[in-house]
Design an enzyme around this catalytic site. Structure first.
Site, PDB file in Angstrom:
ATOM      1  N   LYS A 152      11.532  15.151  -5.045  1.00 37.79           N
ATOM      2  CA  LYS A 152      10.588  14.673  -3.937  1.00 37.79           C
ATOM      3  C   LYS A 152      11.369  14.505  -2.601  1.00 37.79           C
ATOM      4  O   LYS A 152      12.530  14.624  -2.421  1.00 37.79           O
ATOM      5  CB  LYS A 152      10.407  13.088  -4.392  1.00 37.79           C
ATOM      6  CG  LYS A 152       9.577  12.097  -3.508  1.00 37.79           C
ATOM      7  CD  LYS A 152       9.736  10.848  -4.490  1.00 37.79           C
ATOM      8  CE  LYS A 152       8.768   9.638  -3.825  1.00 37.79           C
ATOM      9  NZ  LYS A 152       8.843   8.607  -4.474  1.00 37.79           N
ATOM     10  N   LEU A 191       6.213   5.911   1.211  1.00 34.80           N
ATOM     11  CA  LEU A 191       6.315   5.470  -0.383  1.00 34.80           C
ATOM     12  C   LEU A 191       5.679   4.323  -1.067  1.00 34.80           C
ATOM     13  O   LEU A 191       5.493   4.231  -2.057  1.00 34.80           O
ATOM     14  CB  LEU A 191       8.149   5.303  -0.801  1.00 34.80           C
ATOM     15  CG  LEU A 191       9.024   6.445   0.021  1.00 34.80           C
ATOM     16  CD1 LEU A 191      10.446   5.694  -0.343  1.00 34.80           C
ATOM     17  CD2 LEU A 191       8.852   7.680  -0.528  1.00 34.80           C
ATOM     18  N   SER A 206       4.189   7.305  -5.831  1.00 31.44           N
ATOM     19  CA  SER A 206       4.371   8.231  -4.456  1.00 31.44           C
ATOM     20  C   SER A 206       5.044   9.412  -4.846  1.00 31.44           C
ATOM     21  O   SER A 206       4.990   9.988  -3.812  1.00 31.44           O
ATOM     22  CB  SER A 206       5.487   7.361  -3.452  1.00 31.44           C
ATOM     23  OG  SER A 206       6.615   6.953  -4.371  1.00 31.44           O
ATOM     24  N   ILE A 215      10.178   2.317  -7.512  1.00 30.47           N
ATOM     25  CA  ILE A 215      10.387   0.888  -7.332  1.00 30.47           C
ATOM     26  C   ILE A 215       9.181   0.164  -7.814  1.00 30.47           C
ATOM     27  O   ILE A 215       9.475  -1.011  -8.028  1.00 30.47           O
ATOM     28  CB  ILE A 215      10.674   0.739  -5.861  1.00 30.47           C
ATOM     29  CG1 ILE A 215      11.290  -0.843  -5.620  1.00 30.47           C
ATOM     30  CG2 ILE A 215       9.410   0.889  -5.130  1.00 30.47           C
ATOM     31  CD1 ILE A 215      11.898  -1.084  -4.373  1.00 30.47           C
ATOM     32  N   GLY A 216       8.210   0.813  -8.289  1.00 33.73           N
ATOM     33  CA  GLY A 216       6.824   0.155  -8.791  1.00 33.73           C
ATOM     34  C   GLY A 216       6.155   1.108  -9.625  1.00 33.73           C
ATOM     35  O   GLY A 216       4.828   0.839  -9.586  1.00 33.73           O
ATOM     36  N   GLY A 217       6.756   2.259 -10.116  1.00 29.80           N
ATOM     37  CA  GLY A 217       5.776   2.973 -10.841  1.00 29.80           C
ATOM     38  C   GLY A 217       5.608   4.304 -10.328  1.00 29.80           C
ATOM     39  O   GLY A 217       4.874   4.956 -10.840  1.00 29.80           O
ATOM     40  N   SER A 218       6.406   4.669  -9.320  1.00 30.34           N
ATOM     41  CA  SER A 218       6.094   6.064  -8.398  1.00 30.34           C
ATOM     42  C   SER A 218       6.706   7.194  -9.133  1.00 30.34           C
ATOM     43  O   SER A 218       6.359   8.408  -8.642  1.00 30.34           O
ATOM     44  CB  SER A 218       7.006   5.878  -7.169  1.00 30.34           C
ATOM     45  OG  SER A 218       6.318   4.962  -6.191  1.00 30.34           O
TER      46      SER A 218
END
Length: 595
Positions: free
Chosen positions: A170, A228, A254, A275-278
């Site tokens: 990424k 992101l 992201s 940080i939240g499912g990325s």
């Protein structure tokens, strides 16, 4: 009078110039006209970068316009379509399992140059069809591959356990010779938006240096959502990223670019951030395997990020790949470099083989719904299929009824974005680029939200700590009703309520973000494909919440047909070895069941 007339004429010409720019490019950056040509129009910057990036693709690897047009018109471009475009050697090498590639590169029967050229060519085709690379480093990769071949010829052994294996990352990670923009136009030609630092193109993330020392070869950096902060990938460089399995749907975010290029087998493995499912969501939507660890297992040192000073709920690095042999290999290899000696945020925990030694009888928790938003029919079918597989292997499955996920709904946004995201807006304003639709909600009216007060942030942190204690207590309490008399080993859970989402119709991220709030390791397993004949909309379903209603209204069996349906396996904190071993066991059993 003549002077005044001339001045009026010049003013008129200048206004006409501004009007022309507005018609062509939208509202201009006024400093371009009045600030000594200090900034270009953002579209010019984008065009120049894309021209430079695309020039990295060799001319004989450029796809004909007819093929590109056919690709745009197809529902799916993975598998047989992209493979039909490849020459025999490229197809043969990129079709090998990574275990086979490593066996041959480390015994000298397959050169690093041949492997790298094959993956670079396939990545070039994948990018032209799918627009998933923000940076291309094929020349650099082939140079590195030749160095590895020279090393092998001289020393009669591989450089390391990943010798000759090409990878992508990424576009948050810094690599020498490749630019990092994190999808901000204003970062072009800079180091994280700052000019004249001397760091441009010279800094490497700690993880990149580890991979280089192990013999892996970077070939490019993948696209992501600007900032992101979103579950779909879109930016002002490459636009919206479509799912290569189903081009009516999103590739997720992201880390969507990494998920997409893995689906197209454009590299042997890759890295995203989460940080939240990325990491988990793009892996699930694109039908590839992934592992998001707990904080502290992989290095994030010298990697660009949003809200870089927020350390209460830290971003972690995750791995994507075609199988769990690969993911295990990457974790074991990178940890063998002892990253904690160079990065104080990495825990001094090497890969623990003893945690891979699974007991004869395991207990699985099964979460079918969190009671806030229920998964669509294909996801429920995938969950049940995995449950049946593990039961057929002699293991126990119990229903998982943890503390309410509503806690995560409250905690995650307050901690992750409690500052109002000033760095995001500042980075967007560097170029004057427009705010992409997917993050406009962060900046109502194009302006910053006020940050939450520090006491509120601290209360959210305390709430998170208390929630973790409650969840841990529940997990331990499951020993009271399991056959083994031990707590549940891992949990089978949804990654998301849906397969790859319809653009702008993804309403609920908590199945993934709660994993970060709890800091649990999570492995994504592709299970099946949506089947419009099996996965029928339940007209009698009564939604739990408004988000549940919206999510169910967004279900269309025909539109989702053929799209990957995946689940995640959650383990207890810092038990990545055990989770990967169990995920590998399940994927092998699923594969046998479909033969």
């Amino acid at each position: 009078m003549a002077v005044k007339s001339t001045m009026l004429s010049l003013t008129t010409l200048l206004l006409l110039s501004i009007t022309t720019f507005m018609l062509l490019f939208g509202r201009p950056d006024t400093s371009f006209f009045f600030g000594g040509l200090s900034r270009k129009c953002w579209k010019t910057t984008v065009a120049e970068k894309l021209e430079r990036v695309n020039a990295e693709i060799p001319r004989d690897w450029l796809l004909p316009s007819k093929v590109l047009e056919e690709g745009r018109g197809r529902r799916e471009i993975t598998g047989s379509f992209i493979e039909s475009l490849l020459d025999q050697e490229t197809l043969a090498i990129t079709s090998l399992d990574n275990s086979e590639i490593l066996e041959q590169t480390t015994n000298g029967s397959l050169t690093a140059v041949r492997v790298t050229r094959a993956f670079c060519k396939r990545a070039a085709f994948a990018h032209q069809l799918n627009h998933n690379l923000l940076e291309i480093g094929f020349d650099l990769a082939l140079e590195r591959a030749q160095e590895l071949d020279d090393y092998f010829a001289k020393h009669k052994k591989p450089l390391g356990p990943l010798h000759g294996l090409p990878y992508t990352m990424k576009d948050q990670f810094h690599m020498k010779g490749m630019e990092t923009t994190m999808a901000y136009v204003g970062w072009v030609g800079t180091f994280e938006g700052k000019k004249g630092t001397g760091k441009e193109g010279r800094v490497e993330s700690e993880l990149v240096m580890e991979l280089n020392s192990l013999g892996a070869i970077p070939i490019g950096k993948t696209t992501l959502i600007t900032s992101l902060w979103g579950g779909e990938t879109n930016n002002n460089f490459l636009g919206y990223l479509w799912n290569p399995h189903n081009q009516q749907l999103s590739a997720g975010g992201s880390s969507g670019g990494e998920g997409a290029i893995q689906a197209l087998r454009g590299s042997a493995f890759g890295f995203g951030t989460d940080i939240g499912g990325s990491v988990s969501m793009p892996a699930a939507f694109n039908g590839v395997c992934s592992m998001k660890p707990s904080w502290g297992r992989l290095s994030f040192k010298d990697t660009a990020n949003s809200a870089p000073g927020q350390a209460v709920l830290p971003t972690v690095v995750g791995v994507m790949g075609p199988d769990f042999f690969t993911i295990r290999k990457i974790f074991e290899a990178t940890l063998s470099t002892q990253p904690w000696l160079r990065d104080p945020d990495v825990l001094p925990i090497p890969w623990r083989k003893e945690l891979e030694e699974l007991p004869t009888k395991l207990t699985f928790g099964l979460l079918l719904t969190d009671g806030i938003v229920s998964p669509h029919p294909p996801i429920t079918r995938a969950l049940r299929e995995v449950a049946e597989i593990v039961k057929s292997l002699g293991h126990e499955v119990v229903m998982w009824e943890p503390p309410s996920h509503n806690a995560s709904v409250v905690i995650h946004p307050q901690i992750a974005r409690g500052d109002g995201s000033p760095d995001v807006l500042a980075n967007i304003q560097l170029s004057g680029e427009p705010i992409i639709p997917q993050i406009k909600n962060l900046f109502p009216g194009g302006k910053l939200r006020a940050p939450i007060p520090l006491p509120q942030f601290e209360n959210a942190t305390l709430y998170m700590k208390d929630f973790r204690k409650q969840y841990q207590a529940y997990w331990q309490s499951t020993a009271e009703f399991t056959r083994t008399g031990l707590p549940v080993d891992v949990v089978i859970a949804p990654v998301s309520p849906h397969a790859a989402p319809i653009p702008d119709k993804s309403y609920y991220y908590t199945y993934s973000s709660i994993v970060n709030v709890l800091d649990l390791p999570a492995a994504v397993i592709p299970v099946t494909l949506v089947d419009s004949k099996l996965d029928i909309f339940d007209k009698n379903y009564k939604p739990f919440t408004e988000k549940d209603r919206l999510t169910w209204q967004a279900y269309d069996a025909d539109k989702f047909d053929g799209t990957p349906a995946s689940v995640q396996i959650l383990g207890q904190r810092w038990e990545e070895e055990k989770v990967v071993a169990i995920a590998r066991m399940i994927t092998e059993a699923l594969k046998k069941s479909k033969m």
